[in-house]
Design an enzyme around this catalytic site. Structure first.
Site, PDB file in Angstrom:
ATOM      1  N   ASP A   9       0.732  -1.164  -0.050  1.00 38.60           N
ATOM      2  CA  ASP A   9      -0.018  -0.038   0.027  1.00 38.60           C
ATOM      3  C   ASP A   9       0.964   1.202  -0.108  1.00 38.60           C
ATOM      4  O   ASP A   9       1.788   1.660   0.736  1.00 38.60           O
ATOM      5  CB  ASP A   9      -0.750   0.035   1.171  1.00 38.60           C
ATOM      6  CG  ASP A   9      -1.642   1.196   1.235  1.00 38.60           C
ATOM      7  OD1 ASP A   9      -1.677   2.009   0.588  1.00 38.60           O
ATOM      8  OD2 ASP A   9      -2.902   1.032   2.300  1.00 38.60           O
ATOM      9  N   ASP A  33      -4.445   8.720  -6.592  1.00 37.21           N
ATOM     10  CA  ASP A  33      -4.636   9.841  -6.125  1.00 37.21           C
ATOM     11  C   ASP A  33      -5.810  10.013  -4.918  1.00 37.21           C
ATOM     12  O   ASP A  33      -5.646  10.524  -4.018  1.00 37.21           O
ATOM     13  CB  ASP A  33      -5.227  10.934  -7.235  1.00 37.21           C
ATOM     14  CG  ASP A  33      -5.296  12.338  -7.183  1.00 37.21           C
ATOM     15  OD1 ASP A  33      -4.627  12.774  -6.171  1.00 37.21           O
ATOM     16  OD2 ASP A  33      -6.055  12.869  -7.886  1.00 37.21           O
ATOM     17  N   SER A 117       0.298   6.570 -14.517  1.00 38.16           N
ATOM     18  CA  SER A 117      -0.346   6.621 -15.435  1.00 38.16           C
ATOM     19  C   SER A 117      -0.962   5.259 -16.182  1.00 38.16           C
ATOM     20  O   SER A 117      -1.434   4.947 -16.966  1.00 38.16           O
ATOM     21  CB  SER A 117       0.649   7.268 -16.747  1.00 38.16           C
ATOM     22  OG  SER A 117       0.478   8.694 -16.687  1.00 38.16           O
TER      23      SER A 117
END
Length: 175
Positions: A9, A33, A117
């Site tokens: 995590d 995010d 990304s």
């Protein structure tokens, strides 16, 4: 700089700075995010609004407080949205190199990165892993950062990152 891969995590990494794969607005969102904003609490968003009222450009980076995260800072990077036609690999490489530059500015020595990304933005995961290693190796000798930790959220991503480390020129430690 040592480049390491861990499965886990990102929001639980005990490093100086956690790198956030953010959107241009830096107001929270989904994926990495959203997880960083949730775990860091309202201080992260408040600092984003104050420091970056107009957000950041794709490929750029900036720092904020980490709020309730175990890190001291969040370095926000805006990765290219492959699904929206942003396919210039230089923008993806820039996310990593700019994150290291920003870390140097604030004095961070250990960084934890997601695979920028490769989630909702749809960058092909194998190339995203190769780009992460390539970019970090390109700045390894010019930075005060001592560890760039690539944090994989699952075993498949960890394997891709480990393969990229083994296939890239140079040693796996990144010098």
């Amino acid at each position: 700089m040592e480049i390491t891969v861990v499965e886990g995590d990102l929001t639980q990494q005990h490093v100086d700075a956690v790198v956030n794969a953010a959107n241009r607005h830096l107001r929270g969102g989904g994926g990495v995010d959203g997880a960083i904003h949730r775990a860091g609490g309202p201080a992260v968003l408040e600092d984003c609004v104050r420091r970056f009222p107009h957000g950041l450009a794709t490929g750029d980076a900036g720092w904020t407080t980490a709020g309730d995260l175990p890190a001291r800072w969040v370095v926000h990077v805006v990765g290219p949205d492959h699904r929206a036609g942003e396919t210039d690999r230089a923008l993806l490489l820039s996310c990593y190199t700019r994150a290291v530059e920003v870390a140097d500015e604030v004095g961070a020595r250990t960084l934890a990165f997601p695979l920028v990304s490769a989630g909702v933005y749809g960058w092909p995961r194998e190339d995203a892993a190769a780009a992460a290693v390539e970019a970090l190796r390109s700045v390894a000798a010019t930075t005060g950062v001592t560890e760039a930790r690539l944090v994989a959220y699952d075993a498949a991503a960890a394997a891709l990152l480990r393969d990229a480390l083994g296939d890239a020129p140079g040693d796996a430690a990144g010098d």
